[in-house]
Motif scaffolding. Structure first.
Motif, PDB file in Angstrom:
ATOM      1  N   UNK A 120       0.825  -1.198   0.000  1.00  0.00           N
ATOM      2  CA  UNK A 120       0.000   0.000   0.000  1.00  0.00           C
ATOM      3  C   UNK A 120       0.861   1.249   0.000  1.00  0.00           C
ATOM      4  N   UNK A 121       1.939   1.206   0.806  1.00  0.00           N
ATOM      5  CA  UNK A 121       2.854   2.351   0.852  1.00  0.00           C
ATOM      6  C   UNK A 121       3.529   2.551  -0.494  1.00  0.00           C
ATOM      7  N   UNK A 122       3.878   1.438  -1.144  1.00  0.00           N
ATOM      8  CA  UNK A 122       4.538   1.534  -2.446  1.00  0.00           C
ATOM      9  C   UNK A 122       3.600   2.139  -3.475  1.00  0.00           C
ATOM     10  N   UNK A 123       2.324   1.716  -3.431  1.00  0.00           N
ATOM     11  CA  UNK A 123       1.348   2.267  -4.374  1.00  0.00           C
ATOM     12  C   UNK A 123       1.153   3.756  -4.141  1.00  0.00           C
ATOM     13  N   UNK A 124       1.109   4.135  -2.869  1.00  0.00           N
ATOM     14  CA  UNK A 124       0.952   5.559  -2.550  1.00  0.00           C
ATOM     15  C   UNK A 124       2.140   6.354  -3.053  1.00  0.00           C
ATOM     16  N   UNK A 125       3.343   5.746  -2.929  1.00  0.00           N
ATOM     17  CA  UNK A 125       4.560   6.416  -3.382  1.00  0.00           C
ATOM     18  C   UNK A 125       4.520   6.592  -4.904  1.00  0.00           C
ATOM     19  N   UNK A 126       4.056   5.522  -5.591  1.00  0.00           N
ATOM     20  CA  UNK A 126       3.989   5.589  -7.040  1.00  0.00           C
ATOM     21  C   UNK A 126       2.976   6.638  -7.495  1.00  0.00           C
ATOM     22  N   UNK A 127       1.851   6.716  -6.767  1.00  0.00           N
ATOM     23  CA  UNK A 127       0.826   7.678  -7.129  1.00  0.00           C
ATOM     24  C   UNK A 127       1.310   9.106  -6.918  1.00  0.00           C
ATOM     25  N   UNK A 128       2.219   9.271  -5.939  1.00  0.00           N
ATOM     26  CA  UNK A 128       2.710  10.608  -5.636  1.00  0.00           C
ATOM     27  C   UNK A 128       3.587  11.157  -6.751  1.00  0.00           C
ATOM     28  N   UNK A 129       4.146  10.282  -7.603  1.00  0.00           N
ATOM     29  CA  UNK A 129       4.976  10.762  -8.706  1.00  0.00           C
ATOM     30  C   UNK A 129       4.101  11.462  -9.735  1.00  0.00           C
ATOM     31  N   UNK A 130       4.346  12.738 -10.021  1.00  0.00           N
ATOM     32  CA  UNK A 130       3.501  13.443 -10.987  1.00  0.00           C
ATOM     33  C   UNK A 130       3.636  12.858 -12.396  1.00  0.00           C
ATOM     34  N   UNK A 131       2.562  12.994 -13.139  1.00  0.00           N
ATOM     35  CA  UNK A 131       2.514  12.479 -14.510  1.00  0.00           C
ATOM     36  C   UNK A 131       2.155  13.618 -15.462  1.00  0.00           C
ATOM     37  N   UNK A 161      -5.977  10.951 -15.739  1.00  0.00           N
ATOM     38  CA  UNK A 161      -5.764  11.833 -14.588  1.00  0.00           C
ATOM     39  C   UNK A 161      -4.308  12.320 -14.476  1.00  0.00           C
ATOM     40  N   UNK A 162      -3.763  12.758 -15.614  1.00  0.00           N
ATOM     41  CA  UNK A 162      -2.419  13.326 -15.586  1.00  0.00           C
ATOM     42  C   UNK A 162      -2.448  14.629 -14.793  1.00  0.00           C
ATOM     43  N   UNK A 163      -1.299  15.037 -14.300  1.00  0.00           N
ATOM     44  CA  UNK A 163      -1.218  16.250 -13.482  1.00  0.00           C
ATOM     45  C   UNK A 163      -1.061  17.505 -14.327  1.00  0.00           C
ATOM     46  N   UNK A 164      -0.610  17.342 -15.563  1.00  0.00           N
ATOM     47  CA  UNK A 164      -0.382  18.476 -16.451  1.00  0.00           C
ATOM     48  C   UNK A 164      -0.336  17.962 -17.875  1.00  0.00           C
ATOM     49  N   UNK A 165      -0.794  18.778 -18.829  1.00  0.00           N
ATOM     50  CA  UNK A 165      -0.703  18.425 -20.245  1.00  0.00           C
ATOM     51  C   UNK A 165       0.180  19.452 -20.946  1.00  0.00           C
ATOM     52  N   UNK A 166       1.182  18.966 -21.670  1.00  0.00           N
ATOM     53  CA  UNK A 166       2.030  19.823 -22.501  1.00  0.00           C
ATOM     54  C   UNK A 166       1.682  19.538 -23.957  1.00  0.00           C
ATOM     55  N   UNK A 167       1.435  20.584 -24.744  1.00  0.00           N
ATOM     56  CA  UNK A 167       1.046  20.372 -26.132  1.00  0.00           C
ATOM     57  C   UNK A 167       2.095  20.930 -27.084  1.00  0.00           C
TER      58      UNK A 167
END
Length: 324
Positions: free
Chosen positions: A18-29, A88-94
């Motif tokens: 669970x901690x690992x998943x939370x850590x992975x989710x914390x990485x911005x996309x 659900x990306x955190x930002x889109x660059x075009x």
């Protein structure tokens, strides 16, 4: 092992994933949405990553990037943008044209968007103003549409005897093509030039455009700034050389005659820096849309010699780079 120790051990074993998943989710996309293709777009992606690195983000370490390439099929852009929003990306660059930024804007009003476009983002409805963009978009305009009359002027300086210079546009970028056509026609009229308009949105269209160019006995060709043409720069340069047609577009490194415009790679690096600042909490509305301040004139003397053109000293004196 006592029961309490066993329960604690099992509990710890269950907590770790669970901690690992939370850590992975914390990485911005970041979702990277582009009109073109991975190959021709590689230098710009590298510059974008460099800017992100300067802002403290390195892909694969503390940042993930999901790439979506339209392969010059503009009708794919809306679905690609919706797909990135759904992830659900955190930002889109075009990248590629104002149409890409519009597709992203139409897909979300909440996810921050940073864009690189070729026209006026205010006139195109992307932002409220350059200084205060408002909403969820900001970025960089390369002014490539506005530079086309200047490119026509440079071509007439290179080929002073020219009476007919054609303009090649992509009809799939309808708004941009209309604006480019209007501006270049005004410039041609002021110089007493005939300006046939050639259109191409497929490889077959490009061959047909050059066949028409020969029938018109055109003295030169201005290729509009467009992702579709950038992707096919080798083909365009080859056709121009084969038919001995002086052509102006940003293909000098590939053998084109002359180019004039801002440093695109530098703009992509700045785009990466903007993206990093937004990931750290800065709102897009608080970051002004940037315009280029430095324009580069590059001349390919080898191509000029092959076309039998003597580059005037006035152009060589102004050139930022001369390829020989």
């Amino acid at each position: 092992m006592r029961r309490r120790e066993l329960v604690l051990l099992l509990s710890g074993a269950m907590t770790a994933p669970r901690a690992l998943r939370a850590q992975q989710k914390a990485m911005p996309v970041i979702g990277f949405l582009a009109a073109g293709s991975p190959g021709p777009g590689a230098p710009f992606v590298a510059a974008f990553r460099q800017g992100l690195s300067e802002a403290g983000y390195v892909e694969g370490q503390n940042l993930a990037i999901e790439y979506r390439w339209a392969e010059s099929h503009y009708d794919r852009l809306p679905a690609l943008a919706v797909d990135l929003v759904g992830r659900k990306v955190d930002l889109i660059a075009t990248s590629g044209s104002d149409l890409v930024a519009l597709a992203a804007r139409n897909a979300t009003s909440t996810i921050p968007i940073v864009f690189i476009g070729g026209g006026d983002p205010v006139e195109g409805g992307l932002v409220a103003s350059l200084a205060r963009p408002g909403g969820n978009l900001t970025g960089f305009t390369l002014l490539v549409i506005e530079l086309n009359p200047k490119r026509l002027e440079l071509l007439t300086e290179l080929v002073p005897q020219a009476r007919v210079i054609a303009l090649l546009v992509n009809p799939n970028s309808a708004d941009a093509a209309a604006r480019i056509t209007r501006d270049v026609q005004d410039a041609a009229r002021s110089k007493g030039l005939q300006l046939p308009i050639l259109k191409a949105s497929t490889e077959g269209d490009i061959d047909a455009a050059f066949a028409t160019l020969l029938q018109l006995h055109a003295d030169g060709l201005v290729v509009s700034s467009e992702t579709f043409f950038t992707r096919r720069r080798e083909e365009l340069v080859g056709l121009a050389a084969r038919h001995a047609v002086p052509a102006l577009r940003e293909f000098t490194a590939s053998g084109g005659l002359i180019s004039y415009g801002p440093s695109v790679t530098s703009s992509f690096r700045q785009l990466g820096i903007y993206a990093g600042r937004i990931l750290k909490g800065v709102k897009p509305a608080d970051l002004p849309v940037q315009q280029p301040t430095i324009f580069e004139l590059v001349v390919n003397l080898k191509t000029a010699e092959a076309l039998g053109i003597t580059v005037p000293p006035s152009i060589l004196a102004r050139a930022d780079e001369v390829i020989d």
